[in-house]
Write a protein that holds these residues in place. Structure first.
Motif, short mmCIF file in Angstrom:
data_model
loop_
_atom_site.label_atom_id
_atom_site.label_comp_id
_atom_site.label_asym_id
_atom_site.label_seq_id
_atom_site.Cartn_x
_atom_site.Cartn_y
_atom_site.Cartn_z
N ALA A 54 37.73 22.35 34.00
CA ALA A 54 38.11 23.43 33.09
C ALA A 54 36.92 23.89 32.26
CB ALA A 54 39.25 22.96 32.19
N SER A 55 36.10 22.94 31.78
CA SER A 55 34.97 23.30 30.92
C SER A 55 33.92 24.11 31.67
CB SER A 55 34.34 22.04 30.33
OG SER A 55 33.94 21.14 31.36
N ALA A 56 33.61 23.71 32.92
CA ALA A 56 32.60 24.44 33.70
C ALA A 56 33.10 25.83 34.06
CB ALA A 56 32.25 23.65 34.95
N SER A 57 34.36 25.95 34.42
CA SER A 57 34.92 27.25 34.79
C SER A 57 34.98 28.18 33.59
CB SER A 57 36.31 27.06 35.39
OG SER A 57 36.25 26.30 36.57
N ARG A 58 35.35 27.63 32.45
CA ARG A 58 35.42 28.45 31.24
C ARG A 58 34.03 28.97 30.87
NH1 ARG A 58 38.60 27.47 25.55
NH2 ARG A 58 37.51 29.09 24.36
N LYS A 59 33.04 28.10 30.87
CA LYS A 59 31.67 28.51 30.50
C LYS A 59 31.15 29.58 31.46
CE LYS A 59 27.08 26.48 29.57
NZ LYS A 59 26.29 27.30 30.48
N TYR A 60 31.38 29.37 32.76
CA TYR A 60 30.89 30.34 33.75
C TYR A 60 31.53 31.70 33.53
CZ TYR A 60 30.22 32.79 38.15
OH TYR A 60 29.90 33.74 39.08
N LEU A 61 32.84 31.73 33.36
CA LEU A 61 33.54 33.01 33.25
C LEU A 61 33.22 33.70 31.93
CD1 LEU A 61 35.31 34.57 35.14
CD2 LEU A 61 37.33 33.61 34.03
N GLU A 62 33.07 32.95 30.86
CA GLU A 62 32.68 33.56 29.58
C GLU A 62 31.33 34.25 29.71
OE1 GLU A 62 34.88 30.68 26.26
OE2 GLU A 62 32.83 30.24 26.92
N GLU A 63 30.38 33.59 30.35
CA GLU A 63 29.04 34.17 30.52
C GLU A 63 29.09 35.39 31.43
OE1 GLU A 63 26.74 30.88 31.92
OE2 GLU A 63 26.52 29.98 29.92
N ARG A 64 29.92 35.30 32.46
CA ARG A 64 30.06 36.42 33.39
C ARG A 64 30.62 37.65 32.68
NH1 ARG A 64 29.87 37.06 39.38
NH2 ARG A 64 31.01 38.96 39.80
N ILE A 65 31.65 37.46 31.88
CA ILE A 65 32.26 38.57 31.16
C ILE A 65 31.29 39.14 30.13
CG2 ILE A 65 34.12 39.21 29.58
CD1 ILE A 65 35.86 37.10 31.03
N ALA A 66 30.59 38.26 29.42
CA ALA A 66 29.65 38.71 28.39
C ALA A 66 28.50 39.50 29.00
CB ALA A 66 29.10 37.50 27.63
N ALA A 67 28.10 39.14 30.22
CA ALA A 67 26.99 39.83 30.88
C ALA A 67 27.42 41.16 31.51
CB ALA A 67 26.38 38.93 31.96
N GLY A 68 28.73 41.41 31.52
CA GLY A 68 29.21 42.66 32.08
C GLY A 68 29.20 42.69 33.60
N GLY A 69 29.22 41.53 34.21
CA GLY A 69 29.22 41.48 35.67
C GLY A 69 30.52 42.02 36.26
N PRO A 70 30.49 42.47 37.52
CA PRO A 70 31.71 43.02 38.14
C PRO A 70 32.80 41.96 38.22
CG PRO A 70 30.03 42.63 39.81
CD PRO A 70 29.37 42.43 38.47
N MET A 71 34.02 42.37 37.93
CA MET A 71 35.14 41.44 37.93
C MET A 71 36.24 41.93 38.87
SD MET A 71 34.81 38.73 35.97
CE MET A 71 36.50 38.30 35.55
N PRO A 72 36.86 41.00 39.59
CA PRO A 72 38.01 41.37 40.43
C PRO A 72 39.24 41.58 39.55
CG PRO A 72 37.68 39.00 40.48
CD PRO A 72 36.54 39.57 39.66
N THR A 73 40.31 42.05 40.16
CA THR A 73 41.58 42.17 39.44
C THR A 73 42.40 40.90 39.58
OG1 THR A 73 42.77 43.14 41.32
CG2 THR A 73 41.60 44.65 39.83
N ALA A 74 42.04 40.05 40.55
CA ALA A 74 42.79 38.81 40.80
C ALA A 74 41.85 37.76 41.36
CB ALA A 74 43.93 39.06 41.79
N ILE A 75 42.11 36.48 41.04
CA ILE A 75 41.28 35.40 41.59
C ILE A 75 42.17 34.25 42.05
CG2 ILE A 75 39.18 35.90 40.29
CD1 ILE A 75 39.95 33.63 38.36
N LEU A 76 41.71 33.61 43.11
CA LEU A 76 42.26 32.33 43.55
C LEU A 76 41.30 31.26 43.07
CD1 LEU A 76 44.10 30.46 45.26
CD2 LEU A 76 42.65 31.01 47.23
N THR A 77 41.81 30.26 42.36
CA THR A 77 40.94 29.20 41.86
C THR A 77 41.03 27.97 42.77
OG1 THR A 77 42.61 28.20 40.38
CG2 THR A 77 41.27 30.01 39.50
N ALA A 78 39.92 27.25 42.87
CA ALA A 78 39.85 26.11 43.78
C ALA A 78 40.80 24.99 43.40
CB ALA A 78 38.42 25.56 43.83
N ASN A 79 41.10 24.89 42.10
CA ASN A 79 42.08 23.89 41.66
C ASN A 79 42.69 24.33 40.34
OD1 ASN A 79 40.06 23.37 39.78
ND2 ASN A 79 39.94 21.17 40.19
N GLU A 80 43.58 23.52 39.84
CA GLU A 80 44.31 23.83 38.61
C GLU A 80 43.41 23.86 37.39
OE1 GLU A 80 48.74 22.42 38.16
OE2 GLU A 80 47.37 20.87 37.45
N GLU A 81 42.45 22.93 37.33
CA GLU A 81 41.57 22.86 36.18
C GLU A 81 40.71 24.12 36.07
OE1 GLU A 81 41.50 20.29 33.72
OE2 GLU A 81 43.40 20.19 34.79
#
Length: 343
Positions: free
Chosen positions: A228-255
Motif C-alpha cells: 500500500a505504501s509503495a503504490s500510494r507514493k508512486y501514484l501521488e508522484e504521478r498525479i503531482a507530475a501531471g502524467g497521463p492517467m487512465p480512467t480505470a486501473i486493475l491493481t496487482a493485489n489488494e494492498e
C-alpha cells in the motif's frame, strides 16, 4: 474444546448465526467480516462442528500431523495479508478435521520442524527457493504447494487461474464504458522458485489489452513492491507530475488498491469518480475499504481448504502416484469502486 454458547459469548453473535456459518448454510447471508470473525474465533477456541467431528472419527482412524511453511514472516504479512488469510483458512480446515498443525521455519529460510515429532505432510504457502523446496522435501514425501506450482513433475499444487481473472476484470471495465485502462503493480516480481521474472498478472494484462487493440503503455503504472505504501507514493508522484492517467486501473493485489485509494484522497480525488479500480485477491479487506472494492476473488477459503484436502488424500495414500495440480477459477465480485464511463 469450545461450545456454541462459549463462541457466542466470545464473538457477540447469536448461537443460530454461528451454527449456520460454521455449517456452511447456503441460505445464510452474512458479511465477509462477520464470517471471518466467527471462523477466527472458532479456530482460537478449538471449536469443531459435528460434521467435522464425524469426519475426524471416520478419516481412516488417523490423527494427521501437518507442518505448515509460510513464505512471509508475520511482519511481512502485515504488508500483504492475503497470505495470512490463506494460512488462517488452512489452519481452520485442519482444525475442523481434527488435525495437528506444526509450523516450520529455519535460518536462513531452510525449513525444519519446530518439534521433533513425525509429520504426515507439509503445506507450503507461497513461493520458495529451490533450496527451501529441497529442505522441505527432505522432511516429507507428501508436499503440497498453495498459491504456487514450482515443480509440477514432483509436487502437488493448488493455484489460481490468473488469465481468467485478468480477462474478467478488463471485460468488466469495457462493459462499463472504459477504454483507457491501466495496470498498477511492479514490472518484475519473484517467480515460482523465487527468481526475478516479469510479473505474471501484468504480462497477461498487456497481452489481453493488445488483443483488444486497447493497450496504452503510458498507463502501465509500475509501482514496486506490491504494498500500500509503495503504490500510494508512486501514484501521488504521478498525479503531482501531471502524467497521463487512465480512467480505470486493475491493481496487482489488494494492498496496491488500498494504496491507490490513499493517494487519490491526498490529491483531493476519489474512487470511482476520478478513477475506477478493480483489485486482485478479495480478502475481507475489500468489503471494508472506502468505497468497497470491486475485486477478482481468488476464493482464499476454498483454495486453502482444497490444498488441505489434497494433502490429506496424499498422506492417506488415496491419490495416484503422479503429482496433481488444481487450478481454481476466480470470480469477479462487483462492489462500488467502478463507475460507468460516460462517452
Amino acid at each position: 474444546m469450545a461450545t456454541l454458547k462459549e463462541l457466542a459469548e466470545y464473538t457477540g453473535f447469536s448461537i443460530t448465526t454461528i451454527s449456520r456459518v460454521l455449517n456452511n448454510d447456503p441460505t445464510m447471508s452474512v458479511s465477509d467480516a462477520t464470517r471471518t470473525s466467527i471462523l477466527d474465533a472458532a479456530g482460537k477456541l478449538h471449536y469443531r462442528t459435528s460434521a467435522a467431528k464425524v469426519r475426524s472419527r471416520t478419516s481412516r482412524g488417523r490423527h494427521l500431523k501437518f507442518a505448515m511453511a509460510e513464505m512471509l514472516s508475520p511482519v511481512e504479512q502485515l504488508e500483504d495479508p492475503y497470505y495470512l488469510y490463506l494460512k488462517n483458512y488452512a489452519v481452520q480446515r485442519c482444525t475442523d478435521l481434527g488435525y495437528t498443525v506444526i509450523p516450520i521455519s529455519g535460518d536462513p529460510g531452510l525449513y525444519t520442524p519446530l518439534k521433533s515429532e513425525k509429520i504426515d505432510g507439509i503445506l507450503a504457502i507461497g513461493i520458495f527457493s529451490e533450496e527451501q523446496i529441497e529442505a522441505m522435501a527432505s522432511l516429507s514425501d507428501n508436499l503440497v504447494f498453495l498459491d504456487s506450482a514450482p515443480d509440477e513433475l514432483h509436487f502437488d499444487s493448488v493455484v489460481l487461474n490468473f488469465q481468467l481473472g485478468v480477462e474478467q476484470a478488463v471485460d468488466y471495465f469495457l462493459e462499463h464504458g472504459h477504454r483507457e485502462i491501466g495496470f498498477l503493480g511492479p514490472c518484475r516480481k519473484l517467480d515460482q522458485k523465487k527468481r526475478p521474472a516479469p510479473e505474471v498478472r501484468r504480462e497477461i494484462f498487456i497481452r489481453y489489452m493488445k488483443q483488444k487493440d486497447l493497450y496504452h503503455p503510458e498507463f502501465m503504472l509500475d509501482a514496486s513492491p506490491m504494498t500500500a505504501s509503495a503504490s500510494r507514493k508512486y501514484l501521488e508522484e504521478r498525479i503531482a507530475a501531471g502524467g497521463p492517467m487512465p480512467t480505470a486501473i486493475l491493481t496487482a493485489n489488494e494492498e496496491a488498491a488500498i494504496g491507490a485509494a490513499g493517494a487519490l484522497r491526498s490529491c483531493q480525488m476519489s474512487i470511482p469518480r476520478d478513477l475506477s479500480i478493480i483489485s486482485f485477491n478479495d480478502t475481507p479487506l475489500s468489503a471494508l475499504t472506502d468505497p468497497p472494492l470491486t475485486s477478482v476473488s481468488t476464493h482464499v477459503e476454498a483454495m486453502s481448504a482444497t490444498a488441505v484436502d489434497l494433502l490429506t488424500r496424499r498422506a492417506s495414500g488415496q491419490l495416484p502416484d503422479i503429482p496433481l495440480k488444481i487450478v481454481v477459477p476466480p470470480s469477479l465480485i462487483s462492489r462500488e469502486s467502478v463507475l460507468d464511463k460516460l462517452v
